[in-house]
Design a protein around this motif. Structure first.
Motif, PDB file in Angstrom:
ATOM      1  N   ASP A  18      15.002  -2.577   7.010  1.00 47.51           N
ATOM      2  CA  ASP A  18      16.134  -3.077   7.792  1.00 47.51           C
ATOM      3  C   ASP A  18      15.681  -3.549   9.167  1.00 47.51           C
ATOM      4  OD1 ASP A  18      19.023  -3.498   7.862  1.00 47.51           O
ATOM      5  OD2 ASP A  18      19.010  -1.979   9.447  1.00 47.51           O
ATOM      6  N   GLU A  19      14.629  -2.953   9.689  1.00 43.67           N
ATOM      7  CA  GLU A  19      14.073  -3.344  10.980  1.00 43.67           C
ATOM      8  C   GLU A  19      13.174  -4.584  10.867  1.00 43.67           C
ATOM      9  OE1 GLU A  19      14.505  -1.496  14.211  1.00 43.67           O
ATOM     10  OE2 GLU A  19      16.250  -1.180  12.918  1.00 43.67           O
ATOM     11  N   HIS A  20      13.011  -5.100   9.647  1.00 43.97           N
ATOM     12  CA  HIS A  20      12.154  -6.265   9.397  1.00 43.97           C
ATOM     13  C   HIS A  20      12.905  -7.326   8.593  1.00 43.97           C
ATOM     14  CE1 HIS A  20       9.359  -3.019  10.276  1.00 43.97           C
ATOM     15  NE2 HIS A  20       8.576  -3.963  10.763  1.00 43.97           N
ATOM     16  N   ARG A  21      14.128  -7.607   8.992  1.00 47.59           N
ATOM     17  CA  ARG A  21      14.945  -8.595   8.282  1.00 47.59           C
ATOM     18  C   ARG A  21      14.506 -10.022   8.574  1.00 47.59           C
ATOM     19  NH1 ARG A  21      20.452  -6.340  10.331  1.00 47.59           N
ATOM     20  NH2 ARG A  21      18.992  -5.566  11.839  1.00 47.59           N
ATOM     21  N   ASP A  22      13.975 -10.244   9.769  1.00 46.06           N
ATOM     22  CA  ASP A  22      13.568 -11.596  10.147  1.00 46.06           C
ATOM     23  C   ASP A  22      12.276 -11.975   9.425  1.00 46.06           C
ATOM     24  OD1 ASP A  22      13.983 -13.835  12.404  1.00 46.06           O
ATOM     25  OD2 ASP A  22      11.838 -13.436  12.123  1.00 46.06           O
ATOM     26  N   ARG A  23      12.318 -13.108   8.765  1.00 48.16           N
ATOM     27  CA  ARG A  23      11.175 -13.564   7.970  1.00 48.16           C
ATOM     28  C   ARG A  23       9.920 -13.788   8.825  1.00 48.16           C
ATOM     29  NH1 ARG A  23      12.261 -17.651   3.179  1.00 48.16           N
ATOM     30  NH2 ARG A  23      10.812 -16.598   1.804  1.00 48.16           N
ATOM     31  N   ASN A  24      10.090 -14.310  10.034  1.00 49.70           N
ATOM     32  CA  ASN A  24       8.945 -14.530  10.921  1.00 49.70           C
ATOM     33  C   ASN A  24       8.286 -13.211  11.312  1.00 49.70           C
ATOM     34  OD1 ASN A  24       9.051 -17.428  11.139  1.00 49.70           O
ATOM     35  ND2 ASN A  24      10.923 -17.128  12.328  1.00 49.70           N
ATOM     36  N   CYS A  25       9.089 -12.203  11.540  1.00 46.54           N
ATOM     37  CA  CYS A  25       8.554 -10.880  11.862  1.00 46.54           C
ATOM     38  C   CYS A  25       7.730 -10.348  10.691  1.00 46.54           C
ATOM     39  CB  CYS A  25       9.694  -9.917  12.194  1.00 46.54           C
ATOM     40  SG  CYS A  25       9.143  -8.260  12.661  1.00 46.54           S
ATOM     41  N   ARG A  26       8.273 -10.455   9.491  1.00 48.95           N
ATOM     42  CA  ARG A  26       7.531  -9.997   8.296  1.00 48.95           C
ATOM     43  C   ARG A  26       6.243 -10.791   8.125  1.00 48.95           C
ATOM     44  NH1 ARG A  26      12.611 -10.353   5.879  1.00 48.95           N
ATOM     45  NH2 ARG A  26      11.928 -12.123   4.625  1.00 48.95           N
ATOM     46  N   ARG A  27       6.294 -12.083   8.369  1.00 46.08           N
ATOM     47  CA  ARG A  27       5.094 -12.915   8.246  1.00 46.08           C
ATOM     48  C   ARG A  27       4.026 -12.488   9.252  1.00 46.08           C
ATOM     49  NH1 ARG A  27       8.120 -18.743   7.539  1.00 46.08           N
ATOM     50  NH2 ARG A  27       8.466 -18.547   5.305  1.00 46.08           N
ATOM     51  N   HIS A  67       8.427  -8.262  16.484  1.00 48.55           N
ATOM     52  CA  HIS A  67       9.594  -7.467  16.873  1.00 48.55           C
ATOM     53  C   HIS A  67      10.203  -7.957  18.184  1.00 48.55           C
ATOM     54  CE1 HIS A  67       9.727  -4.455  13.765  1.00 48.55           C
ATOM     55  NE2 HIS A  67       8.400  -4.467  13.774  1.00 48.55           N
ATOM     56  N   PHE A  68       9.381  -8.183  19.183  1.00 56.33           N
ATOM     57  CA  PHE A  68       9.916  -8.534  20.495  1.00 56.33           C
ATOM     58  C   PHE A  68      10.469  -9.951  20.560  1.00 56.33           C
ATOM     59  CE2 PHE A  68       6.775  -5.166  21.937  1.00 56.33           C
ATOM     60  CZ  PHE A  68       7.750  -4.193  22.072  1.00 56.33           C
ATOM     61  N   PHE A  69       9.879 -10.896  19.827  1.00 48.32           N
ATOM     62  CA  PHE A  69      10.302 -12.289  19.938  1.00 48.32           C
ATOM     63  C   PHE A  69      11.206 -12.768  18.804  1.00 48.32           C
ATOM     64  CE2 PHE A  69       6.507 -12.103  22.571  1.00 48.32           C
ATOM     65  CZ  PHE A  69       6.990 -12.675  23.742  1.00 48.32           C
ATOM     66  N   PHE A  70      11.111 -12.180  17.636  1.00 49.89           N
ATOM     67  CA  PHE A  70      11.917 -12.642  16.509  1.00 49.89           C
ATOM     68  C   PHE A  70      12.968 -11.618  16.089  1.00 49.89           C
ATOM     69  CE2 PHE A  70       7.964 -15.051  16.187  1.00 49.89           C
ATOM     70  CZ  PHE A  70       8.469 -16.337  16.155  1.00 49.89           C
ATOM     71  N   GLU A  71      12.556 -10.407  15.860  1.00 47.70           N
ATOM     72  CA  GLU A  71      13.475  -9.370  15.388  1.00 47.70           C
ATOM     73  C   GLU A  71      14.349  -8.863  16.535  1.00 47.70           C
ATOM     74  OE1 GLU A  71      15.006  -8.149  12.281  1.00 47.70           O
ATOM     75  OE2 GLU A  71      12.919  -8.485  11.770  1.00 47.70           O
ATOM     76  N   LYS A  72      13.823  -8.927  17.752  1.00 41.25           N
ATOM     77  CA  LYS A  72      14.538  -8.468  18.953  1.00 41.25           C
ATOM     78  C   LYS A  72      14.899  -6.985  18.863  1.00 41.25           C
ATOM     79  CE  LYS A  72      15.563 -12.832  20.636  1.00 41.25           C
ATOM     80  NZ  LYS A  72      14.297 -13.465  20.720  1.00 41.25           N
TER      81      LYS A  72
END
Length: 102
Positions: A18-27, A67-72
């Motif tokens: 749930d803390e990694h929903r943003d695709r860019n963060c996962r990438r 986390h800091f730039f995409f997932e916030k």
């Protein structure tokens, strides 16, 4: 939910995802983990052990940018370091096998 205490990794992993929903963060996590593996392979092949010092910078650097730039959000590492490290590698595998979209 970040203050929640988890009794097992299987309880933690859904929170981690749930803390990694943003695709860019996962990438970024995936690339960082892949680079960590490349550094480990390079160390084993060349014997340049000092490269091991780069592993935390590479692994956490890519993840924290995500986390800091995409997932916030704040990385789970800050409150759940062991489970978070385990989650990184389980998510890496899940992306690799197509269970989680890259």
């Amino acid at each position: 939910m970040s203050d929640q205490s988890f009794q097992s990794f299987s309880e933690f992993y859904p929170y981690y995802l749930d803390e990694h929903r943003d695709r860019n963060c996962r990438r970024l996590h995936f690339v960082g983990s892949l680079l960590v593996l490349a550094v480990l392979a390079s160390v084993l092949l060349t014997g340049a052990w000092w490269w091991l010092l780069a592993i935390p910078v590479i692994g956490y650097g890519f993840a924290w940018v995500g986390h800091f730039f995409f997932e916030k959000n704040r990385p789970a590492t800050f409150k759940h370091p062991l489970y978070s490290l385990m989650g990184d590698w389980v998510m890496f595998r899940d992306i690799l096998i197509g269970r989680i979209p890259f």
